[in-house]
Design a protein around this motif. Structure first.
Motif, PDB file in Angstrom:
ATOM      1  N   GLN A 161       0.802  -1.217   0.000  1.00 43.14           N
ATOM      2  CA  GLN A 161       0.000   0.000   0.000  1.00 43.14           C
ATOM      3  C   GLN A 161       0.838   1.272   0.000  1.00 43.14           C
ATOM      4  OE1 GLN A 161      -0.370  -2.620   1.977  1.00 43.14           O
ATOM      5  NE2 GLN A 161      -2.419  -3.429   1.528  1.00 43.14           N
ATOM      6  N   VAL A 162       2.091   1.189   0.449  1.00 45.97           N
ATOM      7  CA  VAL A 162       2.944   2.377   0.485  1.00 45.97           C
ATOM      8  C   VAL A 162       4.072   2.309  -0.544  1.00 45.97           C
ATOM      9  CG1 VAL A 162       2.432   2.748   2.917  1.00 45.97           C
ATOM     10  CG2 VAL A 162       4.495   1.482   2.278  1.00 45.97           C
ATOM     11  N   MET A 163       4.091   1.245  -1.343  1.00 54.57           N
ATOM     12  CA  MET A 163       5.197   1.053  -2.278  1.00 54.57           C
ATOM     13  C   MET A 163       5.336   2.214  -3.265  1.00 54.57           C
ATOM     14  SD  MET A 163       7.732  -0.840  -3.246  1.00 54.57           S
ATOM     15  CE  MET A 163       7.529  -2.543  -2.734  1.00 54.57           C
ATOM     16  N   LYS A 164       4.249   2.684  -3.831  1.00 56.34           N
ATOM     17  CA  LYS A 164       4.344   3.755  -4.822  1.00 56.34           C
ATOM     18  C   LYS A 164       5.016   4.991  -4.237  1.00 56.34           C
ATOM     19  CE  LYS A 164       1.694   6.612  -8.035  1.00 56.34           C
ATOM     20  NZ  LYS A 164       0.351   6.952  -8.568  1.00 56.34           N
ATOM     21  N   ALA A 165       4.596   5.399  -3.057  1.00 58.83           N
ATOM     22  CA  ALA A 165       5.182   6.590  -2.433  1.00 58.83           C
ATOM     23  C   ALA A 165       6.659   6.389  -2.140  1.00 58.83           C
ATOM     24  CB  ALA A 165       4.424   6.932  -1.151  1.00 58.83           C
ATOM     25  N   VAL A 166       7.015   5.196  -1.679  1.00 60.17           N
ATOM     26  CA  VAL A 166       8.410   4.920  -1.323  1.00 60.17           C
ATOM     27  C   VAL A 166       9.300   4.939  -2.554  1.00 60.17           C
ATOM     28  CG1 VAL A 166       9.977   3.135  -0.455  1.00 60.17           C
ATOM     29  CG2 VAL A 166       7.869   3.649   0.784  1.00 60.17           C
ATOM     30  N   VAL A 167       8.904   4.230  -3.614  1.00 58.93           N
ATOM     31  CA  VAL A 167       9.796   4.127  -4.774  1.00 58.93           C
ATOM     32  C   VAL A 167       9.815   5.411  -5.602  1.00 58.93           C
ATOM     33  CG1 VAL A 167       9.617   1.621  -4.887  1.00 58.93           C
ATOM     34  CG2 VAL A 167       8.067   3.008  -6.259  1.00 58.93           C
ATOM     35  N   THR A 168       8.709   6.127  -5.601  1.00 61.14           N
ATOM     36  CA  THR A 168       8.714   7.415  -6.302  1.00 61.14           C
ATOM     37  C   THR A 168       9.728   8.356  -5.673  1.00 61.14           C
ATOM     38  OG1 THR A 168       6.382   7.176  -6.928  1.00 61.14           O
ATOM     39  CG2 THR A 168       7.303   9.377  -7.003  1.00 61.14           C
ATOM     40  N   ASP A 169       9.795   8.341  -4.345  1.00 65.34           N
ATOM     41  CA  ASP A 169      10.770   9.162  -3.640  1.00 65.34           C
ATOM     42  C   ASP A 169      12.207   8.714  -3.920  1.00 65.34           C
ATOM     43  OD1 ASP A 169      11.382  11.198  -1.472  1.00 65.34           O
ATOM     44  OD2 ASP A 169      12.260   9.396  -0.586  1.00 65.34           O
ATOM     45  N   LEU A 170      12.369   7.427  -4.258  1.00 69.22           N
ATOM     46  CA  LEU A 170      13.694   6.872  -4.503  1.00 69.22           C
ATOM     47  C   LEU A 170      14.148   6.981  -5.952  1.00 69.22           C
ATOM     48  CD1 LEU A 170      13.635   3.535  -2.452  1.00 69.22           C
ATOM     49  CD2 LEU A 170      14.928   5.608  -1.936  1.00 69.22           C
ATOM     50  N   SER A 173       3.277  -4.920  -9.776  1.00 67.56           N
ATOM     51  CA  SER A 173       3.844  -5.428 -11.020  1.00 67.56           C
ATOM     52  C   SER A 173       5.192  -4.778 -11.338  1.00 67.56           C
ATOM     53  CB  SER A 173       2.884  -5.192 -12.183  1.00 67.56           C
ATOM     54  OG  SER A 173       2.807  -3.804 -12.492  1.00 67.56           O
ATOM     55  N   LEU A 174       5.985  -5.471 -12.153  1.00 70.33           N
ATOM     56  CA  LEU A 174       7.254  -4.915 -12.597  1.00 70.33           C
ATOM     57  C   LEU A 174       7.042  -3.657 -13.425  1.00 70.33           C
ATOM     58  CD1 LEU A 174       9.210  -8.155 -13.596  1.00 70.33           C
ATOM     59  CD2 LEU A 174       9.420  -6.812 -11.501  1.00 70.33           C
ATOM     60  N   ASP A 175       6.005  -3.637 -14.226  1.00 64.08           N
ATOM     61  CA  ASP A 175       5.726  -2.457 -15.049  1.00 64.08           C
ATOM     62  C   ASP A 175       5.449  -1.240 -14.185  1.00 64.08           C
ATOM     63  OD1 ASP A 175       5.047  -1.202 -17.717  1.00 64.08           O
ATOM     64  OD2 ASP A 175       3.122  -0.953 -16.691  1.00 64.08           O
ATOM     65  N   ALA A 176       4.661  -1.428 -13.114  1.00 66.83           N
ATOM     66  CA  ALA A 176       4.353  -0.310 -12.215  1.00 66.83           C
ATOM     67  C   ALA A 176       5.619   0.170 -11.506  1.00 66.83           C
ATOM     68  CB  ALA A 176       3.304  -0.730 -11.198  1.00 66.83           C
ATOM     69  N   LEU A 177       6.416  -0.764 -11.023  1.00 64.25           N
ATOM     70  CA  LEU A 177       7.661  -0.381 -10.351  1.00 64.25           C
ATOM     71  C   LEU A 177       8.581   0.379 -11.295  1.00 64.25           C
ATOM     72  CD1 LEU A 177       8.398  -3.658  -8.358  1.00 64.25           C
ATOM     73  CD2 LEU A 177       7.850  -1.428  -7.361  1.00 64.25           C
ATOM     74  N   ASP A 178       8.689  -0.093 -12.523  1.00 66.18           N
ATOM     75  CA  ASP A 178       9.560   0.558 -13.499  1.00 66.18           C
ATOM     76  C   ASP A 178       9.084   1.979 -13.792  1.00 66.18           C
ATOM     77  OD1 ASP A 178      11.892   0.165 -15.249  1.00 66.18           O
ATOM     78  OD2 ASP A 178      10.460   0.476 -16.878  1.00 66.18           O
ATOM     79  N   ARG A 179       7.781   2.162 -13.942  1.00 68.33           N
ATOM     80  CA  ARG A 179       7.226   3.497 -14.187  1.00 68.33           C
ATOM     81  C   ARG A 179       7.512   4.416 -13.013  1.00 68.33           C
ATOM     82  NH1 ARG A 179       2.507   0.800 -15.312  1.00 68.33           N
ATOM     83  NH2 ARG A 179       1.444   1.859 -13.594  1.00 68.33           N
ATOM     84  N   TRP A 180       7.255   3.943 -11.807  1.00 70.86           N
ATOM     85  CA  TRP A 180       7.426   4.768 -10.619  1.00 70.86           C
ATOM     86  C   TRP A 180       8.894   5.128 -10.381  1.00 70.86           C
ATOM     87  CZ3 TRP A 180       3.999   0.993  -7.298  1.00 70.86           C
ATOM     88  CH2 TRP A 180       2.666   1.134  -7.709  1.00 70.86           C
TER      89      TRP A 180
END
Length: 275
Positions: free
Chosen positions: A74-83, A102-109
């Motif tokens: 639930q907090v992954m997007k905020a964490v990786v966007t900051d990184l 998903s890998l696609d979401a992580l890659d985008r973020w």
């Protein structure tokens, strides 16, 4: 591991600490491990074990060759966007142990063009008997695949799947699987009590039998079907129980339960990966 990579854990919850413990037990140097976590007590415990600790995720990434993303989905997007900027600068291998992202979401973020591995460990990893399924995107090198394998094998077995979609099936089999066995243990213990055993005796027999059966299946050169046949004498007590399971639709029930689990995994991924 020769020329050990530096590994940073973003998040130091139970699973991350289990992997850290497994790496240390397998001879990995604490000085090559970083942990970033807001909980000061967790950081203090890891610092006492020799790890580099920080509450600054970017600082951990800046030092790492491998980054293990171990925060809640639930907090992954905020964490990786900051990184993203730190990751783009360092270009580490990113390993996510968060379900449903998903890998696609992580890659985008993360800004794109990142080497990413997504894996699904399970809770027995906490006692170094875990089972993890892994899948990598096309930017992960053979060396990085081996590094990811080494990280997850610190807490059990690590098996690569052929497509990311298969990770939903991994969730259904091993990710959620421990709960199925716990349910069976509950039911067997309760039945044993109804058959006249004390709860302590019923529970002890149930747990040891589960352990023994799993160990036999893991160590045997034959499959579980053959092992079951060998302990099922014609017209005996075991056969009567097995036929009762089968008459009640045991195989179909298991298949339906695992399919429902897989389908929910797909649904959750859709909810968690929205921009």
């Amino acid at each position: 591991m020769s020329q050990s990579p530096v590994i940073a854990f973003i998040g130091a919850g139970n699973m991350a600490r289990a992997i850290i413990g497994g790496l240390l037990e397998n001879g990995f140097a604490a000085a090559d491990l970083w942990a970033s976590e807001p909980d000061t007590e967790r950081l203090q415990d890891l610092a006492e074990r020799g790890l580099n600790v920080t509450s600054d995720n970017r600082a951990a990434v800046a030092a790492a060759d491998i980054v293990v993303l171990a925060v809640k989905p639930q907090v992954m997007k905020a964490v990786v966007t900051d990184l993203a900027s730190a990751v783009q600068s360092r270009q580490p291998l990113m390993v996510s142990i968060a379900a449903g992202i998903s890998l696609d979401a992580l890659d985008r973020w993360l800004g794109g063009e990142i080497a990413l591995v997504r894996c699904m460990p399970n809770t027995p990893s906490l006692v170094q008997t875990g089972a993890s399924g892994l899948f990598a995107n096309s930017r992960v090198s053979a060396e990085q695949r081996q590094q990811a394998t080494t990280v997850l094998e610190a807490v059990g077995i690590a098996l690569w799947v052929q497509s990311e979609a298969e990770l939903d099936a991994v969730t259904a089999i091993s990710g959620s699987g421990p709960a199925y066995y716990f349910l069976m243990m509950e039911a067997m213990t309760a039945a044993g009590v109804k058959l006249g055993l004390s709860e302590e005796t019923a529970r002890g027999l149930t747990l040891q039998t589960a352990l023994g059966a799993a160990r036999m299946a893991s160590n045997s050169e034959v499959n579980p079907t053959e092992l079951r046949r060998r302990v099922t004498s014609p017209n005996g007590t075991t056969e009567r129980a097995i036929k009762t399971f089968q008459a009640e639709g045991f195989d179909a029930l298991v298949e339906n339960a695992l399919t429902a689990c897989r389908d929910r995994s797909v649904e959750l991924a859709g909810e968690l990966c929205q921009d």
